[in-house]
Design a protein around this motif. Structure first.
Motif, PDB file in Angstrom:
ATOM      1  N   VAL A  88      49.307  21.941  77.853  1.00 30.72           N
ATOM      2  CA  VAL A  88      49.344  22.068  76.391  1.00 30.72           C
ATOM      3  C   VAL A  88      50.338  21.040  75.848  1.00 30.72           C
ATOM      4  O   VAL A  88      51.551  21.207  75.946  1.00 30.72           O
ATOM      5  CB  VAL A  88      49.718  23.500  75.943  1.00 30.72           C
ATOM      6  CG1 VAL A  88      49.773  23.577  74.427  1.00 30.72           C
ATOM      7  CG2 VAL A  88      48.724  24.505  76.509  1.00 30.72           C
ATOM      8  N   ASP A  89      49.777  19.977  75.324  1.00 33.77           N
ATOM      9  CA  ASP A  89      50.588  18.891  74.780  1.00 33.77           C
ATOM     10  C   ASP A  89      51.280  19.375  73.501  1.00 33.77           C
ATOM     11  O   ASP A  89      50.637  20.055  72.685  1.00 33.77           O
ATOM     12  CB  ASP A  89      49.648  17.713  74.457  1.00 33.77           C
ATOM     13  CG  ASP A  89      50.387  16.434  74.131  1.00 33.77           C
ATOM     14  OD1 ASP A  89      51.222  16.451  73.200  1.00 33.77           O
ATOM     15  OD2 ASP A  89      50.128  15.426  74.811  1.00 33.77           O
ATOM     16  N   PRO A  90      52.544  19.056  73.298  1.00 29.17           N
ATOM     17  CA  PRO A  90      53.214  19.462  72.058  1.00 29.17           C
ATOM     18  C   PRO A  90      52.449  19.033  70.804  1.00 29.17           C
ATOM     19  O   PRO A  90      52.511  19.701  69.778  1.00 29.17           O
ATOM     20  CB  PRO A  90      54.568  18.755  72.147  1.00 29.17           C
ATOM     21  CG  PRO A  90      54.806  18.602  73.620  1.00 29.17           C
ATOM     22  CD  PRO A  90      53.453  18.365  74.230  1.00 29.17           C
ATOM     23  N   LYS A  91      51.705  17.927  70.905  1.00 29.50           N
ATOM     24  CA  LYS A  91      50.922  17.470  69.751  1.00 29.50           C
ATOM     25  C   LYS A  91      49.865  18.501  69.362  1.00 29.50           C
ATOM     26  O   LYS A  91      49.523  18.636  68.190  1.00 29.50           O
ATOM     27  CB  LYS A  91      50.231  16.129  70.049  1.00 29.50           C
ATOM     28  CG  LYS A  91      51.180  14.938  70.030  1.00 29.50           C
ATOM     29  CD  LYS A  91      50.444  13.643  70.282  1.00 29.50           C
ATOM     30  CE  LYS A  91      50.008  13.596  71.722  1.00 29.50           C
ATOM     31  NZ  LYS A  91      49.650  12.300  72.266  1.00 29.50           N
ATOM     32  N   PHE A  92      49.330  19.233  70.348  1.00 35.07           N
ATOM     33  CA  PHE A  92      48.318  20.253  70.054  1.00 35.07           C
ATOM     34  C   PHE A  92      48.914  21.330  69.143  1.00 35.07           C
ATOM     35  O   PHE A  92      48.269  21.821  68.217  1.00 35.07           O
ATOM     36  CB  PHE A  92      47.803  20.932  71.321  1.00 35.07           C
ATOM     37  CG  PHE A  92      47.139  20.033  72.330  1.00 35.07           C
ATOM     38  CD1 PHE A  92      46.768  18.737  72.024  1.00 35.07           C
ATOM     39  CD2 PHE A  92      46.874  20.509  73.605  1.00 35.07           C
ATOM     40  CE1 PHE A  92      46.148  17.916  72.958  1.00 35.07           C
ATOM     41  CE2 PHE A  92      46.246  19.713  74.549  1.00 35.07           C
ATOM     42  CZ  PHE A  92      45.892  18.409  74.229  1.00 35.07           C
ATOM     43  N   VAL A  93      50.142  21.709  69.437  1.00 32.85           N
ATOM     44  CA  VAL A  93      50.813  22.774  68.678  1.00 32.85           C
ATOM     45  C   VAL A  93      51.073  22.312  67.245  1.00 32.85           C
ATOM     46  O   VAL A  93      50.752  23.010  66.278  1.00 32.85           O
ATOM     47  CB  VAL A  93      52.137  23.172  69.373  1.00 32.85           C
ATOM     48  CG1 VAL A  93      52.929  24.148  68.516  1.00 32.85           C
ATOM     49  CG2 VAL A  93      51.853  23.755  70.757  1.00 32.85           C
ATOM     50  N   ILE A  94      51.628  21.128  67.113  1.00 38.30           N
ATOM     51  CA  ILE A  94      51.960  20.614  65.783  1.00 38.30           C
ATOM     52  C   ILE A  94      50.686  20.389  64.967  1.00 38.30           C
ATOM     53  O   ILE A  94      50.611  20.738  63.788  1.00 38.30           O
ATOM     54  CB  ILE A  94      52.804  19.330  65.905  1.00 38.30           C
ATOM     55  CG1 ILE A  94      54.177  19.709  66.487  1.00 38.30           C
ATOM     56  CG2 ILE A  94      52.971  18.643  64.558  1.00 38.30           C
ATOM     57  CD1 ILE A  94      55.030  18.547  66.902  1.00 38.30           C
ATOM     58  N   LYS A  95      49.650  19.865  65.628  1.00 36.98           N
ATOM     59  CA  LYS A  95      48.381  19.626  64.925  1.00 36.98           C
ATOM     60  C   LYS A  95      47.776  20.945  64.431  1.00 36.98           C
ATOM     61  O   LYS A  95      47.302  21.031  63.294  1.00 36.98           O
ATOM     62  CB  LYS A  95      47.398  18.911  65.848  1.00 36.98           C
ATOM     63  CG  LYS A  95      46.097  18.499  65.207  1.00 36.98           C
ATOM     64  CD  LYS A  95      45.322  17.641  66.212  1.00 36.98           C
ATOM     65  CE  LYS A  95      43.983  17.165  65.846  1.00 36.98           C
ATOM     66  NZ  LYS A  95      43.310  17.193  64.728  1.00 36.98           N
ATOM     67  N   ALA A  96      47.810  21.966  65.269  1.00 37.40           N
ATOM     68  CA  ALA A  96      47.264  23.270  64.861  1.00 37.40           C
ATOM     69  C   ALA A  96      47.983  23.790  63.623  1.00 37.40           C
ATOM     70  O   ALA A  96      47.346  24.246  62.663  1.00 37.40           O
ATOM     71  CB  ALA A  96      47.375  24.271  66.012  1.00 37.40           C
TER      72      ALA A  96
END
Ligand code: FES
Length: 140
Positions: free
Chosen positions: A46-54
């Motif tokens: 789970v890339d940190p970018k996935f979290v921020i994008k969500a």
């Protein structure tokens, strides 16, 4: 006036929490429908970018859940996820999000009851926080 129903994006490890979700379903345990599940092979991917994008695209909360410590099928992916979540919680306020909108949990494959409990608790926590700023800006 309608009650706030949060959208929670959930990244679940295929081997543990996703299986626990299946078990909760087959055991007919009820939990809120606010959780939108994305199956991943390991929480370590789970890339940190996935979290921020969500969050930026309207999720009110993000839940990451995987194997218990010591049980990761890729040796240490869950420890990598734990380090990333710690860093993300530090930087989320700079994006305008409360750090409580992100949670990391460990739920083993045989723990359907814990799965249902965590889903209820996470949903309650996000309801208490209210809609995210990003979502409010999207509505306006
Ligand atoms: S395989 Fe489940 S967290 Fe790594």
């Amino acid at each position: 006036m309608s009650a706030f129903e949060p959208t929670i994006v959930a990244f679940f490890c295929n081997w543990c929490t996703y299986t626990a979700a299946d078990l909760a379903g087959t055991s007919r345990l009820s939990y809120p429908p606010n959780i939108k599940i994305i199956r991943v092979m390991c929480t370590g991917m789970v890339d940190p970018k996935f979290v921020i994008k969500a969050l930026l695209e309207g999720a009110d909360g993000v839940l990451i859940s995987g194997c218990n410590p010591g049980d990761c099928h890729y040796i240490n992916g869950n420890y990598k996820a734990r380090r990333r979540v710690k860093l993300l919680k530090d930087i989320l306020p700079q994006f305008g999000f409360e750090s409580e909108r992100l949670r990391l949990t460990w739920i083993g494959a045989s723990d359907g009851i814990k799965f249902a409990e965590v889903m209820c608790d996470m949903t309650d926590q996000i309801k208490a926080l209210g809609p995210s700023e990003a979502k409010l800006k999207m509505v306006i």
